[in-house]
Motif scaffolding. Structure first.
Motif, mmCIF file in Angstrom:
data_model
loop_
_atom_site.group_PDB
_atom_site.id
_atom_site.type_symbol
_atom_site.label_atom_id
_atom_site.label_comp_id
_atom_site.label_asym_id
_atom_site.label_seq_id
_atom_site.Cartn_x
_atom_site.Cartn_y
_atom_site.Cartn_z
ATOM 1 N N ARG A 359 -30.199 -28.320 -29.211
ATOM 2 C CA ARG A 359 -31.659 -28.490 -29.286
ATOM 3 C C ARG A 359 -32.139 -28.347 -30.730
ATOM 4 N NH1 ARG A 359 -36.296 -25.467 -29.315
ATOM 5 N NH2 ARG A 359 -35.146 -23.499 -29.311
ATOM 6 N N PHE A 360 -31.603 -27.368 -31.436
ATOM 7 C CA PHE A 360 -31.976 -27.185 -32.846
ATOM 8 C C PHE A 360 -31.536 -28.380 -33.688
ATOM 9 C CE2 PHE A 360 -32.075 -22.485 -31.938
ATOM 10 C CZ PHE A 360 -33.414 -22.310 -32.250
ATOM 11 N N LEU A 361 -30.334 -28.864 -33.443
ATOM 12 C CA LEU A 361 -29.830 -30.006 -34.212
ATOM 13 C C LEU A 361 -30.646 -31.260 -33.920
ATOM 14 C CD1 LEU A 361 -26.008 -29.315 -33.839
ATOM 15 C CD2 LEU A 361 -27.370 -29.094 -35.923
ATOM 16 N N ASP A 362 -31.045 -31.449 -32.665
ATOM 17 C CA ASP A 362 -31.916 -32.580 -32.317
ATOM 18 C C ASP A 362 -33.289 -32.447 -32.987
ATOM 19 O OD1 ASP A 362 -30.016 -33.820 -30.724
ATOM 20 O OD2 ASP A 362 -30.667 -32.812 -28.882
ATOM 21 N N MET A 363 -33.706 -31.221 -33.227
ATOM 22 C CA MET A 363 -34.984 -30.955 -33.870
ATOM 23 C C MET A 363 -34.959 -31.339 -35.352
ATOM 24 S SD MET A 363 -36.893 -27.241 -34.162
ATOM 25 C CE MET A 363 -36.632 -26.872 -32.425
ATOM 26 N N GLY A 364 -33.760 -31.434 -35.913
ATOM 27 C CA GLY A 364 -33.629 -31.779 -37.326
ATOM 28 C C GLY A 364 -32.994 -30.713 -38.179
ATOM 29 N N VAL A 365 -32.539 -29.615 -37.538
ATOM 30 C CA VAL A 365 -31.831 -28.559 -38.255
ATOM 31 C C VAL A 365 -30.496 -29.103 -38.754
ATOM 32 C CG1 VAL A 365 -30.582 -26.399 -37.885
ATOM 33 C CG2 VAL A 365 -32.937 -26.615 -37.109
ATOM 34 N N LYS A 366 -30.109 -28.694 -39.961
ATOM 35 C CA LYS A 366 -28.858 -29.184 -40.545
ATOM 36 C C LYS A 366 -27.644 -28.570 -39.880
ATOM 37 C CE LYS A 366 -26.046 -31.055 -43.583
ATOM 38 N NZ LYS A 366 -25.838 -32.497 -43.684
ATOM 39 N N GLY A 367 -27.672 -27.246 -39.635
ATOM 40 C CA GLY A 367 -26.486 -26.604 -39.099
ATOM 41 C C GLY A 367 -26.780 -25.283 -38.409
ATOM 42 N N ILE A 368 -25.744 -24.766 -37.761
ATOM 43 C CA ILE A 368 -25.843 -23.572 -36.937
ATOM 44 C C ILE A 368 -24.819 -22.542 -37.400
ATOM 45 C CG2 ILE A 368 -25.725 -22.676 -34.580
ATOM 46 C CD1 ILE A 368 -27.922 -24.737 -34.892
ATOM 47 N N TYR A 369 -25.268 -21.308 -37.605
ATOM 48 C CA TYR A 369 -24.348 -20.179 -37.755
ATOM 49 C C TYR A 369 -24.052 -19.675 -36.343
ATOM 50 C CZ TYR A 369 -25.520 -19.507 -42.773
ATOM 51 O OH TYR A 369 -25.698 -19.656 -44.124
ATOM 52 N N THR A 370 -22.776 -19.551 -35.995
ATOM 53 C CA THR A 370 -22.446 -19.132 -34.640
ATOM 54 C C THR A 370 -21.206 -18.263 -34.619
ATOM 55 O OG1 THR A 370 -22.027 -19.939 -32.387
ATOM 56 C CG2 THR A 370 -21.041 -21.188 -34.195
ATOM 57 N N ASP A 371 -21.112 -17.463 -33.572
ATOM 58 C CA ASP A 371 -19.905 -16.668 -33.345
ATOM 59 C C ASP A 371 -18.959 -17.365 -32.373
ATOM 60 O OD1 ASP A 371 -20.734 -14.069 -34.737
ATOM 61 O OD2 ASP A 371 -22.385 -14.340 -33.318
ATOM 62 N N PHE A 372 -19.528 -18.005 -31.342
ATOM 63 C CA PHE A 372 -18.682 -18.458 -30.241
ATOM 64 C C PHE A 372 -18.788 -19.936 -29.882
ATOM 65 C CE2 PHE A 372 -19.558 -13.893 -29.300
ATOM 66 C CZ PHE A 372 -18.264 -13.427 -29.535
ATOM 67 N N VAL A 373 -19.810 -20.663 -30.378
ATOM 68 C CA VAL A 373 -19.874 -22.098 -30.063
ATOM 69 C C VAL A 373 -18.687 -22.791 -30.710
ATOM 70 C CG1 VAL A 373 -21.188 -24.228 -30.336
ATOM 71 C CG2 VAL A 373 -22.384 -22.086 -29.833
ATOM 72 N N ASP A 374 -17.969 -23.585 -29.920
ATOM 73 C CA ASP A 374 -16.791 -24.283 -30.447
ATOM 74 C C ASP A 374 -17.227 -25.503 -31.248
ATOM 75 O OD1 ASP A 374 -14.358 -26.198 -30.374
ATOM 76 O OD2 ASP A 374 -13.564 -24.314 -29.565
ATOM 77 N N PRO A 375 -16.623 -25.726 -32.424
ATOM 78 C CA PRO A 375 -17.005 -26.900 -33.234
ATOM 79 C C PRO A 375 -16.887 -28.215 -32.481
ATOM 80 C CG PRO A 375 -15.665 -25.407 -34.528
ATOM 81 C CD PRO A 375 -15.645 -24.876 -33.121
ATOM 82 N N SER A 376 -15.948 -28.309 -31.545
ATOM 83 C CA SER A 376 -15.762 -29.558 -30.802
ATOM 84 C C SER A 376 -16.981 -29.886 -29.945
ATOM 85 C CB SER A 376 -14.514 -29.467 -29.920
ATOM 86 O OG SER A 376 -14.647 -28.424 -28.961
#
Length: 382
Positions: A359-376
């Motif tokens: 949802r953030f990426l669709d909003m136009g955010v460049k990237g996400i800092y995450t602990d557990f979301v898999d890059p795939s």
């Protein structure tokens, strides 16, 4: 009567043309802060020319109508010719105004240009160069969709910041890692979020040897920054975002650079993206070493206000900073829209829900800092 009618008709054409110019100008200036527009000499120059044109038209209409009514045969053609001349000029002014208005509208849509122009006017010698560089992207770090927060989660745990977490998340596909750093008692940089505290609030700071001989959470291998440098030397596709937890001044970056020099790993510094928390900290760090890229960690001082965020964006443009990281609950469509106007990349942290990340990426955010979301899971956004 017919003379006055033709003169009125030609005057009406001029009026409609000027009115179109004024309406177009109003449309360009809508949703803009008036003081930013009125402080620009180009707008004042165009406004002055339109005003003079309008005065000439008013003078010609009223004086012409009066004199033509008194002596129609003698003076009609004189004023009619002037009216048609003004009409032709105003008609040609419309496409010119459209083109210049479009350019000026683009100028207004990227206030970062105003920011470095004003900074240059105030005397910041590199503001123009840095501002243009930020607007055009300097091409060193182009950003990444996903960043491993605190080296990424491991075994369901966060903030382990251990060797096992680094290798595990590298093999998962992470190539950009955020790391926390603190100093040991010997002045070496350890990869750690915070040292444990005593009851009185003082940190229990170990020596470098004690830290390396111990275990994170009783089971994981601790890391020093020298270990990170060695990993980056062996993996040229890896980028690191250091976050000094006990230093808001930037002075500890001196130790970071010295350790890289001691290991003959100065080239690795090109893949280090300092996270800074203020313009003053940026200047301190940049005096120590001119890193190629920076990210502004807004979570220290920014409270989520859109108005203050615009000031933050201006400061970033003036100071060669092309990315801002923020708490996910502060990230809104308005904030992203402001950042896009300044060509600033937005990163949110820490988001561990893949649907929210999308949802953030669709909003136009460049990237996400995450602990557990898999890059795939975010491959489609690369």
């Amino acid at each position: 009567m017919k003379y006055r009618l033709w003169l009125s008709l030609s005057s009406l054409i001029i009026f409609l043309c000027v009115e179109a110019l004024l309406l177009f100008g109003y449309g360009c200036l809508s949703d803009q802060k008036a003081w930013l527009v009125l402080s620009d000499f180009r707008f004042l120059l165009v406004a002055g020319l339109v005003f003079l044109f309008f005065i000439v038209w008013i003078f010609n209409v009223f004086l012409g109508m009066r004199r033509v009514s008194q002596n129609p045969k003698k003076r009609f053609w004189k004023y009619l010719r002037l009216n048609w001349l003004l009409s032709v000029i105003s008609i040609f002014m419309i496409p010119i105004a459209l083109l210049s208005g479009y350019s000026y509208d683009q100028y207004l849509q990227y206030p970062g240009k105003r920011a470095y122009e004003k900074a240059l006017f105030k005397g910041y010698g590199t503001a123009l160069e840095n501002g243009m560089d930020t607007l055009n992207r300097h091409g060193v770090w182009e950003g990444n969709v996903i960043v491993a927060h605190a080296l990424g989660g491991f075994n369901g745990e966060t903030y382990t910041l251990c060797e096992e977490s680094l290798w595990f998340n590298y093999e998962r596909g992470f190539r950009v890692f955020e790391i926390d750093l603190v100093e040991t008692l010997d002045g070496d940089l350890a990869i750690q979020h915070f040292w444990p505290k005593k009851k009185n609030g003082d940190y229990i700071v170990p020596t470098t040897q004690d830290y390396k001989m111990g275990k994170i959470n009783g089971k994981y291998t601790p890391l020093l920054f020298t270990d990170i440098l060695q990993f980056m030397k062996e993996h040229p596709d890896v980028w690191m975002i250091p976050d000094f937890k006990t230093d808001l001044t930037g002075n500890l970056f001196q130790s970071l650079v010295l350790e890289a020099q001691a290991m003959n790993a100065v080239d690795v510094l090109e893949r280090i993206i300092p996270q800074i928390f203020s313009v003053e900290m940026y200047r301190t760090v940049n005096d120590i070493y001119e890193f190629s890229s920076y990210v502004y960690g807004s979570y220290v001082y920014w409270n989520g206000s859109a108005d203050t965020f615009e000031d933050l964006c201006r400061a970033c443009v003036e100071n060669h900073i092309d990315s801002i990281s923020m708490w996910n609950y502060y990230c809104t469509e308005e904030v992203v829209r402001i950042a896009n106007r300044y060509n600033i990349d937005v990163y949110v942290h820490s988001e561990n829900n893949s649907k929210e990340a999308m949802r953030f990426l669709d909003m136009g955010v460049k990237g996400i800092y995450t602990d557990f979301v898999d890059p795939s899971e975010l491959e489609a956004y690369r």
